[in-house]
Structure formats: structure tokens, C-alpha cells
Design a protein around this motif. Structure first.
Motif, PDB file in Angstrom:
ATOM      1  N   UNK A 147     -11.785 -10.721   1.242  1.00 42.21           N
ATOM      2  CA  UNK A 147     -11.144 -11.960   0.791  1.00 42.21           C
ATOM      3  C   UNK A 147      -9.855 -11.673   0.014  1.00 42.21           C
ATOM      4  N   UNK A 148      -9.840 -10.637  -0.817  1.00 37.40           N
ATOM      5  CA  UNK A 148      -8.662 -10.357  -1.648  1.00 37.40           C
ATOM      6  C   UNK A 148      -7.900  -9.120  -1.212  1.00 37.40           C
ATOM      7  N   UNK A 149      -8.135  -8.661  -0.009  1.00 33.63           N
ATOM      8  CA  UNK A 149      -7.444  -7.468   0.456  1.00 33.63           C
ATOM      9  C   UNK A 149      -8.321  -6.236   0.290  1.00 33.63           C
ATOM     10  N   UNK A 150      -8.012  -5.224   1.054  1.00 30.88           N
ATOM     11  CA  UNK A 150      -8.881  -4.046   0.995  1.00 30.88           C
ATOM     12  C   UNK A 150      -8.325  -2.990   0.058  1.00 30.88           C
ATOM     13  N   UNK A 151      -9.235  -2.227  -0.539  1.00 28.15           N
ATOM     14  CA  UNK A 151      -8.825  -1.152  -1.425  1.00 28.15           C
ATOM     15  C   UNK A 151      -8.681   0.140  -0.619  1.00 28.15           C
ATOM     16  N   UNK A 152      -9.688   0.436   0.192  1.00 28.73           N
ATOM     17  CA  UNK A 152      -9.590   1.539   1.148  1.00 28.73           C
ATOM     18  C   UNK A 152     -10.442   1.184   2.361  1.00 28.73           C
ATOM     19  N   UNK A 153     -10.622   2.165   3.242  1.00 26.57           N
ATOM     20  CA  UNK A 153     -11.296   1.870   4.504  1.00 26.57           C
ATOM     21  C   UNK A 153     -12.701   1.292   4.299  1.00 26.57           C
ATOM     22  N   UNK A 154     -13.344   1.665   3.173  1.00 21.09           N
ATOM     23  CA  UNK A 154     -14.738   1.253   3.001  1.00 21.09           C
ATOM     24  C   UNK A 154     -14.933   0.101   2.015  1.00 21.09           C
ATOM     25  N   UNK A 155     -13.931  -0.162   1.172  1.00 23.58           N
ATOM     26  CA  UNK A 155     -14.192  -1.168   0.131  1.00 23.58           C
ATOM     27  C   UNK A 155     -13.108  -2.238   0.006  1.00 23.58           C
ATOM     28  N   UNK A 156     -13.547  -3.383  -0.496  1.00 22.82           N
ATOM     29  CA  UNK A 156     -12.649  -4.514  -0.739  1.00 22.82           C
ATOM     30  C   UNK A 156     -12.311  -4.580  -2.226  1.00 22.82           C
ATOM     31  N   UNK A 214       0.822  -1.213   0.000  1.00 24.68           N
ATOM     32  CA  UNK A 214       0.000   0.000   0.000  1.00 24.68           C
ATOM     33  C   UNK A 214       0.853   1.259   0.000  1.00 24.68           C
ATOM     34  N   UNK A 215       0.542   2.189  -0.915  1.00 23.48           N
ATOM     35  CA  UNK A 215       1.282   3.445  -0.964  1.00 23.48           C
ATOM     36  C   UNK A 215       2.721   3.261  -1.434  1.00 23.48           C
ATOM     37  N   UNK A 216       2.990   2.225  -2.221  1.00 22.70           N
ATOM     38  CA  UNK A 216       4.352   1.959  -2.699  1.00 22.70           C
ATOM     39  C   UNK A 216       4.891   3.165  -3.464  1.00 22.70           C
ATOM     40  N   UNK A 217       6.156   3.478  -3.277  1.00 25.00           N
ATOM     41  CA  UNK A 217       6.714   4.594  -4.039  1.00 25.00           C
ATOM     42  C   UNK A 217       7.274   4.133  -5.378  1.00 25.00           C
ATOM     43  N   UNK A 218       7.166   2.846  -5.663  1.00 24.14           N
ATOM     44  CA  UNK A 218       7.598   2.369  -6.980  1.00 24.14           C
ATOM     45  C   UNK A 218       6.436   2.504  -7.967  1.00 24.14           C
ATOM     46  N   UNK A 219       6.685   3.160  -9.121  1.00 26.71           N
ATOM     47  CA  UNK A 219       5.624   3.221 -10.143  1.00 26.71           C
ATOM     48  C   UNK A 219       5.521   1.885 -10.876  1.00 26.71           C
ATOM     49  N   UNK A 220       4.466   1.685 -11.648  1.00 32.23           N
ATOM     50  CA  UNK A 220       4.393   0.442 -12.423  1.00 32.23           C
ATOM     51  C   UNK A 220       5.271   0.554 -13.657  1.00 32.23           C
ATOM     52  N   UNK A 221       6.515   0.097 -13.524  1.00 34.75           N
ATOM     53  CA  UNK A 221       7.468   0.245 -14.620  1.00 34.75           C
ATOM     54  C   UNK A 221       7.153  -0.701 -15.777  1.00 34.75           C
ATOM     55  N   UNK A 222       6.280  -1.654 -15.549  1.00 36.39           N
ATOM     56  CA  UNK A 222       5.941  -2.625 -16.600  1.00 36.39           C
ATOM     57  C   UNK A 222       4.616  -2.297 -17.279  1.00 36.39           C
ATOM     58  N   UNK A 223       4.117  -1.083 -17.113  1.00 34.06           N
ATOM     59  CA  UNK A 223       2.773  -0.784 -17.621  1.00 34.06           C
ATOM     60  C   UNK A 223       2.664  -0.934 -19.126  1.00 34.06           C
ATOM     61  N   UNK A 224       3.770  -0.660 -19.828  1.00 36.99           N
ATOM     62  CA  UNK A 224       3.701  -0.816 -21.289  1.00 36.99           C
ATOM     63  C   UNK A 224       3.449  -2.270 -21.685  1.00 36.99           C
TER      64      UNK A 224
END
Ligand code: HEC
Length: 256
Positions: free
Chosen positions: A176-185, A147-157
Motif C-alpha cells: 500500500x505504501x511502497x516497497x522497502x525491498x523485494x520481501x517487505x513493504x 530508490x537508491x537516490x544519490x542525494x543524502x538527507x541534507x535536512x536530517x538535522x
């Protein structure tokens, strides 16, 4: 006696299990360290996409070339570009201070990232699969595994641009698969038609599996040899068991 042994075993294994069963769901990375072609592809991808930021400070290019059985052309293509020399350690060209200023955090050395922790391969693999667009972040990327990683997605291309899919959190607050933010999965990711990458999903999974295999090898280069010895040790033991059994039969024949 047996009970206390079992208990001791559980105590030893408990941290490993609790680590593996952390908040995020990790995918099973089926790496094969005996698959040289996979390790070679992983090395190539690493040099292209990761080496600018991450060093592998305990690894020498020459050892890599030898262990992975790289051809002279591959060495030329992947490893000795610019003023790199084959005997050098794989240090990064990026100065720590610059990296800190650009990313808010210096990219860690990755030579031991894949060593030690059980399931670390799964962590790296799932991490490389879990970048998504997040406009609230300075570089526009976030990651569900870190969460909040300072690495960008270098493989996006290669991968395309992932956007997260989510559902409201259930009453018990457990996702089940981890949370996205305080309110959602998080329920999954989607890539829009016009934001697809150069690789299909299967090809991308293959590519990050190769990188993960490569980093696992770098974490413990001796494992390559050990794993191939393992087969011989087992063959030897099986042969020895057979021999012992034949001997026993021979001795007991006279007694019966
Ligand atoms: C533009 C610079 C940059 C590039 C290129 C880059 N990374 Fe990173 N990486 C970072 C930074 C910065 C962090 C620290 C993230 C954090 O802790 O917030 C990081 C963290 C990581 C971590 C977590 C390590 C740990 O022990 O916490 C892994 C694994 C990783 N990177 C793998 C890769 C791989 C594999 C590639 C190539 C596909 C790559 N990185 C390319 C900047 C980069």
C-alpha cells in the motif's frame, strides 16, 4: 458524439493518472502560491540547505526578490552572501565533475523540476519526507520515493534520523505504501528518542512544504501572477453574468 469525447478526454488524462498512481504513495502537498511568507521561508531554506548542490539556472536573484517581495534585509541575509550579485542567475558553486565524483551523480538543476507533471509538488514533498538510514548505501541514506537516490538527507538535522518500519509483503505482492525491498513493504518511519531533529514533525512538514512551494514557484514564476489574476477573471465573469441576466429580465418583461 459524447462517448467519443469522453474517450478522448480519458486518453488525454490517462498518463497523468497512471503517473500519479505509481508504485509509491505520494502525500498531498497543500501548497499555497499566494502565501508570500511561505515562499520566503522556502527560499531561505533552499539557499541554506540546497543551493550548494542544486542550481536554479533560469532564475535570477533579482526576480526572486521582486516576486517574493523580499525586504532588503532578507535579500542580504538569503541571497547576496559572499560574492553573489543580485542580478546573477542562480547557478551553483559546485563544479559538475566534483559533484559527480562525490555523489556518483551530478545534482540536477531544479528550476524546472516542479513544472509540467501533474502531482510533481506531491512528489517533491513526499521525497523530502522519505529519506531513511540505509547502511548498505555509500552515503548511508536511501529514499523510498527515489530508490537508491544519490542525494543524502541534507535536512536530517531538522528532521532527525528516520528508520523504516516494514511488514512482510502480502501474497499478491502489492504494498500500500511502497516497497522497502523485494520481501517487505514499508509501513512507516520511526525516529528514535536520541536521534530526534531540531524540529517537531509538524514543523518539519511545514518546512518542506515551504521548500516545495518555493520550487513550484521557481518552476513557473508566471503562475504567481496568473493565479492572482484568476480571481479577478472570475469576479469579472460573475459580474458579467449578473448583468446579462438583468438585461434578459428587462427584455422579457415587455414580451410577457
Ligand atoms: C550534497 C548535495 C545535495 C544537496 C545539498 C541537495 N541535493 Fe537534491 N540531489 C542531489 C543529488 C546528487 C541528486 C540526484 C539524485 C539521484 O538522481 O540519484 C538530487 C536530486 C534531487 C531531486 C530530484 C530531482 C529530479 O528531477 O530527479 C530533488 C527534488 C532534490 N534533489 C531536491 C533537493 C532539495 C529541496 C534540497 C535542499 C533541501 C536538496 N535537494 C539538497 C544532491 C543534493
Amino acid at each position: 458524439m459524447l462517448k467519443s469525447r469522453l474517450l478522448a478526454l480519458l486518453l488525454v488524462l490517462a498518463p497523468a493518472f497512471s503517473w500519479a498512481a505509481g508504485e509509491v504513495h505520494l502525500e498531498d502537498a497543500q501548497i499555497d502560491l499566494q502565501d508570500k511568507a511561505s515562499l520566503q521561508r522556502g527560499a531561505g531554506l533552499f539557499m541554506n540547505y540546497c543551493a550548494a548542490c542544486h542550481s536554479l539556472q533560469y532564475m535570477r536573484y533579482s526576480r526572486l526578490a521582486e516576486d517574493l517581495e523580499l525586504t532588503p534585509e532578507q535579500v542580504e541575509q538569503y541571497l547576496t552572501r559572499g560574492d553573489l550579485k543580485i542580478g546573477d542567475l542562480m547557478k551553483t558553486g559546485m563544479a559538475k565533475g566534483d559533484a559527480q565524483a562525490w555523489f556518483g551523480k551530478a545534482p540536477p538543476d531544479l528550476s524546472t523540476t516542479a513544472r509540467g507533471k501533474i502531482g510533481q509538488e506531491d512528489w517533491i514533498y513526499t521525497f523530502l519526507k522519505s529519506f531513511y538510514v540505509d547502511e548498505s548505501r555509500p552515503k548511508g541514506w536511501n529514499n523510498t520515493v527515489l530508490k537508491g537516490a544519490s542525494m543524502p538527507n541534507v535536512l536530517w538535522e531538522l528532521q532527525g534520523i528516520q528508520r523504516p518500519l516494514s511488514d512482510a509483503k502480502p501474497a499478491d505482492g502489492v504494498c500500500a505504501r511502497g516497497e522497502l525491498d523485494a520481501k517487505s513493504c514499508l509501513t512507516g518511519f520511526t525516529i528514535q528518542e536520541n536521534e530526534r531533529g531540531r524540529l517537531s514533525e509538524e514543523e518539519y512538514d511545514r518546512a518542506i512544504l515551504d521548500i516545495t512551494a518555493f520550487l513550484t514557484y521557481v518552476g513557473e514564476p508566471a503562475r504567481l501572477k496568473r493565479e492572482s489574476w484568476g480571481v479577478w477573471v472570475i469576479l469579472f465573469l460573475s459580474f458579467f453574468t449578473l448583468l446579462a441576466w438583468l438585461l434578459k429580465k428587462e427584455y422579457w418583461r415587455d414580451i410577457h
